[in-house]
Write a protein that holds these residues in place. Structure first.
Motif, short mmCIF file in Angstrom:
data_model
loop_
_atom_site.label_atom_id
_atom_site.label_comp_id
_atom_site.label_asym_id
_atom_site.label_seq_id
_atom_site.Cartn_x
_atom_site.Cartn_y
_atom_site.Cartn_z
N SER A 57 -4.97 38.52 38.27
CA SER A 57 -4.58 39.34 37.12
C SER A 57 -3.50 38.68 36.28
O SER A 57 -3.53 38.74 35.05
CB SER A 57 -4.13 40.72 37.59
OG SER A 57 -3.67 41.49 36.52
N LEU A 58 -2.51 38.04 36.93
CA LEU A 58 -1.36 37.47 36.22
C LEU A 58 -1.46 35.95 36.07
O LEU A 58 -0.54 35.33 35.51
CB LEU A 58 -0.07 37.83 36.95
CG LEU A 58 0.25 39.33 37.10
CD1 LEU A 58 1.57 39.52 37.83
CD2 LEU A 58 0.31 40.00 35.73
N ALA A 72 1.84 46.08 41.45
CA ALA A 72 1.14 46.49 40.22
C ALA A 72 1.41 45.44 39.14
O ALA A 72 2.57 45.06 38.93
CB ALA A 72 1.63 47.86 39.76
N PRO A 73 0.38 44.98 38.44
CA PRO A 73 0.57 43.91 37.45
C PRO A 73 1.67 44.19 36.43
O PRO A 73 2.50 43.33 36.15
CB PRO A 73 -0.81 43.79 36.80
CG PRO A 73 -1.77 44.25 37.85
CD PRO A 73 -1.06 45.33 38.59
N GLN A 74 1.69 45.38 35.84
CA GLN A 74 2.69 45.69 34.81
C GLN A 74 4.10 45.69 35.38
O GLN A 74 5.04 45.18 34.77
CB GLN A 74 2.39 47.05 34.17
CG GLN A 74 1.34 47.00 33.08
CD GLN A 74 1.68 46.00 31.99
OE1 GLN A 74 0.97 45.00 31.84
NE2 GLN A 74 2.75 46.22 31.24
N GLU A 75 4.23 46.25 36.58
CA GLU A 75 5.54 46.29 37.25
C GLU A 75 6.02 44.88 37.58
O GLU A 75 7.19 44.55 37.38
CB GLU A 75 5.43 47.13 38.53
CG GLU A 75 6.75 47.39 39.21
CD GLU A 75 6.60 48.17 40.51
OE1 GLU A 75 7.62 48.64 41.03
OE2 GLU A 75 5.45 48.30 41.00
N LEU A 83 5.11 42.08 36.05
CA LEU A 83 5.43 41.39 34.79
C LEU A 83 6.79 41.82 34.26
O LEU A 83 7.58 41.00 33.79
CB LEU A 83 4.36 41.69 33.74
CG LEU A 83 3.18 40.71 33.66
CD1 LEU A 83 2.22 41.14 32.56
CD2 LEU A 83 3.65 39.29 33.41
N LEU A 84 7.08 43.11 34.34
CA LEU A 84 8.37 43.62 33.86
C LEU A 84 9.51 43.00 34.67
O LEU A 84 10.56 42.63 34.12
CB LEU A 84 8.41 45.15 33.97
CG LEU A 84 9.69 45.82 33.47
CD1 LEU A 84 9.90 45.56 31.99
CD2 LEU A 84 9.64 47.33 33.73
N ASP A 144 9.69 39.17 33.61
CA ASP A 144 10.03 38.87 32.23
C ASP A 144 11.13 39.77 31.65
O ASP A 144 11.69 39.47 30.60
CB ASP A 144 8.78 38.97 31.35
CG ASP A 144 7.70 38.00 31.80
OD1 ASP A 144 8.06 36.96 32.40
OD2 ASP A 144 6.51 38.27 31.57
N GLU A 190 13.59 48.37 28.92
CA GLU A 190 13.50 49.55 29.79
C GLU A 190 14.57 49.55 30.88
O GLU A 190 14.87 50.58 31.48
CB GLU A 190 12.11 49.61 30.45
CG GLU A 190 10.95 49.76 29.48
CD GLU A 190 10.44 48.42 28.97
OE1 GLU A 190 11.17 47.41 29.14
OE2 GLU A 190 9.33 48.38 28.42
#
Length: 799
Positions: free
Chosen positions: A24-25, A42-45, A47-48, A51, A55
């Motif tokens: 995914s990443l 989790a991909p979004q978590e 990535l956050l 990077d 937030e």
């Protein structure tokens, strides 16, 4: 065999989750497995985390007390009130004070600062400082990194007509001070979502609130120093703040930070959180430990490069002095504890106090003793005149030291801190009761499992996966620190290809490890002496961090060893040691830290004729070779072969196979054997006897001993005509005597001209000579592997 110093714990990541996240990443399986084991599957978590983003930052007005503090400070600015910033003397307190100086300068405020002297005053607010503040015309006090426990002092400030705004991050006590405002994310009713701010982090949020979020970017450098130095979790808002601070620091506008980086030997362009923790923070802390923290505040706030260079140099010298002071106190504290416990185990909580233990470094001393004994440790300095003790505590994960101190708060004048570290003061008359109360508390909390150190690893991997690309990719997880440690990997079954010492006096260790066709360099700081225990071919397990080694423009992956283990028994080749006894003691000291927490039993075996001072072998069971029994315990040596022997030292080699077999039978469970015996001169060694040897000797004897001749003369003449040693010739004469080829009488030898025909192999002496010569050849000339295999074969024969 070397046991690891700690138990390695490595969580297993679900392979399907790792594979899916990697796809995914578009990241490597190694990085993906790290993210998964750290709960970022989790991909979004993920990535956050890698990077970052807006937030991470929260509204400063979510901090309870901020809504009251900001208008009060603005009123003070408007009315031209004189403000006092009251800080602390550690790196977080210094950073917090420096940040407030920048803020109040920016706002055009009238202000003073006050930081107590660690040794002369101690932690927290002090009434005499408040008296001084009144004299300076102070009407508003802002505390940074302190104040949450100052109930009486803040009440006294109110009596003097001053209002106090507390900004702090330490654990709040049950009874809170009645300040104008209390700002601390750990207050029970504070809704602020992130509780892990450092003192400087709380000060930074106050700056955000006062400047409507428009904080100069470079101020994040100051916040990064205090956050990392105070061991705050590098997650959430701290991670974002430190990352921004490090980015700014790589081109810092602050002369003080630039000078501090230079004197610490840190490259500005690559500065990271680890550099702050081990380079910058110790020098800042040295100011408050051995002098006054005001010097470090001046460094961080000066605008003059010349002054910055001078102050940075002074802090560097103070840090070197601090290191020497720490070494002295650690040695004294260790000796004091040894006398207290004798051969027993240390108490659950170690409490040591003495006059002349610089209160500025007792926390470091406590950390070093904790590392050695893996117990919570409290080190206190006793004032020679007042009897007051000031000290610091460091604890292990299984015991909340703040809670432990709270359980006996009545015995102390003051205390404060975190679950892992704390400070306190009490009178020497209460020391015994204090130690007893703490250990009573610990007995109800700690279990045996808590006292076994565990190191968390991120997974087991192969050398093939530890590539340069993987090392570079791991930087996406930076900055590393508390709650986000540098990734640690376990590599099992790696063969040592090369071993060497490096650095001044060979203090450090460098290895080349190999698995199949893949190799990698590994460095272990402070472990240079282990080179003698890790010869080429040794198979080891390591716990290590993966880094990038840059040298002369080239980059390659490198392991930084944190711990290691050798799972198989070892034979240490120290044959020909100049002083076998001294070397035995040295090897014992090297191995002891790698005993795995099990009883460290050692034994030494030697010939009865040994004259060396055996008194140096204190704590070893002592054995001597015996012609009849093979091996016998020395009565005064407390010889005991039961259980596993960690180290068996052969100060002398056995003289006969029977002695060797008895030795192997007496020590059936031995982890390591050190060969320390002397090496005989080549001309004095035995050779495997052959028929040709005896044919040649028979001819020589026919001419030398045709008539009875003194044996010593026979041997002398034989040695002149034969390449064999006198010792070998003597044993061959024993064979001839047994076969009746010669006669011995009254010290003379006579050659028998017509003996009965007998085979050499019929001689017991011939067979025995062959066995002794074979054993001696292995012990004197055999390679370590050859000797090891031969001894294993004999052990199996014995058993």
């Amino acid at each position: 065999m070397l046991h690891s110093k700690t138990r390695w714990h490595s969580p297993a990541a679900d392979p399907d989750t790792v594979r899916d996240l990697a796809r995914s990443l578009s990241i490597s399986p190694l990085l993906s497995s790290l993210l998964v084991t750290r709960g970022l599957d989790a991909p979004q978590e993920a990535l956050l985390f890698m990077d970052g983003g807006a937030e991470d930052s929260h509204d400063p007005f979510l901090l309870k007390g901020m809504a009251e503090a900001v208008p009060r400070i603005r009123k003070a600015l408007q009315d031209g009130e004189h403000i006092l910033v009251y800080g602390d003397y550690d790196a977080d307190g210094v950073s917090s004070t420096a940040l407030m100086i920048y803020l109040l300068r920016y706002l055009g405020a009238s202000f003073d600062i006050y930081i107590p002297h660690r040794s002369n005053e101690g932690y927290g607010l002090h009434n005499h400082a408040l008296d001084w503040a009144v004299q300076q015309g102070v009407s508003l006090i802002i505390t940074v990194d302190t104040g949450i426990s100052a109930v009486h002092q803040i009440a006294y400030a109110a009596e003097l007509g001053m209002e106090v705004i507390v900004t702090d991050h330490h654990e709040p006590p049950e009874h809170l001070p009645e300040a104008f405002a209390l700002i601390n994310p750990k207050l029970p009713d504070c809704p602020y979502p992130f509780k892990g701010l450092a003192g400087v982090g709380v000060a930074y949020k106050l700056a955000e609130a006062l400047l409507d979020g428009k904080v100069p970017e470079e101020w994040s450098e100051i916040a990064a120093i205090g956050t990392v130095a105070d061991l705050m979790p590098l997650l959430g808002e701290n991670r974002s703040l430190v990352r921004r601070g490090l980015s700014s620091m790589r081109n810092s506008p602050f002369p003080g930070i630039r000078a501090l980086l230079e004197v610490s030997g840190i490259t500005m362009s690559t500065v990271g959180a680890v550099n702050i923790a081990f380079g910058m923070a110790p020098r800042i802390n040295a100011s408050g430990r051995l002098d006054h923290a005001g010097r470090a505040v001046s460094l961080l706030t000066t605008a003059h490069p010349g002054e910055a260079e001078q102050l940075a140099g002074e802090l560097d010298l103070l840090n070197k002095e601090r290191q020497l002071v720490v070494e002295r106190i650690v040695a004294e504290a260790t000796e004091k504890l040894s006398k207290q416990i004798g051969d027993g185990e240390p108490p659950d909580i170690i409490v040591l106090a003495e006059q002349g233990w610089n209160v500025g470094v007792v926390g470091i001393v406590a950390s070093k003793l904790l590392e050695r004994y893996y117990r919570p440790v409290i080190i206190l300095d006793i004032h020679p005149e007042t009897g007051m003790c000031k000290g610091s505590a460091r604890s292990i994960p299984g015991l909340d030291i703040y809670a432990a101190l709270s359980s006996c708060s009545g015995l102390m004048d003051h205390f404060g801190g975190h679950p892992a570290a704390a400070g306190m003061s009490l009178h020497r008359d209460n020391l015994n009761a204090f130690a007893a109360a703490l250990n009573e508390y610990a007995a109800a909390v700690l279990t045996p499992e808590h006292l076994v150190p565990v190191t968390a690893a991120d997974g087991e991997t192969e050398i093939a996966d530890l590539t340069l690309q993987a090392a570079l990719e791991l930087e996406r997880l930076a900055p590393f620190g508390m709650a986000n440690p540098l990734p640690k990997f376990i590599v099992r079954g790696a063969a040592v290809k090369e071993t060497r010492k490096m650095g001044q006096e060979g203090k450090h260790l460098k290895l080349v490890l190999q698995q199949g066709r893949h190799t990698i360099e590994a460095v272990a700081f402070g472990k240079g002496p282990l080179a003698e225990l890790l010869p080429g071919g040794t198979v080891i397990d390591v716990l290590a961090e993966l880094t990038v080694n840059e040298w002369n423009g080239s980059r390659k992956p490198q392991l930084m060893l944190q711990d290691l283990a050798v799972p198989q028994s070892q034979l240490f080749d120290l044959r020909g040691a100049a002083d076998a006894v001294k070397q035995a003691v040295y090897i014992k000291e090297l191995l002891q830290p790698y005993s795995g927490g099990a009883p460290f039993r050692t034994a030494a075996v030697f010939q009865n004729s040994r004259l060396s001072p055996l008194s140096q072998l204190k704590g070893m069971s002592l054995w001597v070779y015996d012609e009849e029994a093979g091996i016998s315990p020395l009565p005064s040596g407390q010889a005991e072969a039961s259980g596993t022997i960690s180290l068996l030292c052969l100060l002398d080699m056995p003289e006969t196979p029977e002695q060797l077999d008895a030795l192997l039978a007496a020590f059936p469970q031995v982890e390591n054997i050190a060969l320390l015996h002397s090496l005989r001169d080549g001309r004095d060694r035995l050779q495997i006897p052959t028929r040709d040897h005896f044919k040649a000797l028979y001819k020589l004897l026919a001419g030398i001993a045709a008539a009875p001749t003194p044996e010593h003369e026979v041997l002398l003449r034989l040695s002149r005509q034969s390449p064999l040693s006198v010792r070998m010739l003597g044993k061959m004469l024993d064979v001839f005597e047994e076969l009746e080829f010669i006669e011995r009488s009254g010290g003379t030898i006579s050659f028998v001209s017509q003996p009965s025909a007998k085979s050499l192999t019929a001689s017991r002496q011939f067979v025995r000579l062959g066995q002794i010569a074979e054993m001696e050849q292995y012990f004197m000339e055999g390679s370590l592997r050859e000797l090891e295999d031969w001894m294993l074969a004999r052990r199996q024969g014995v058993s």
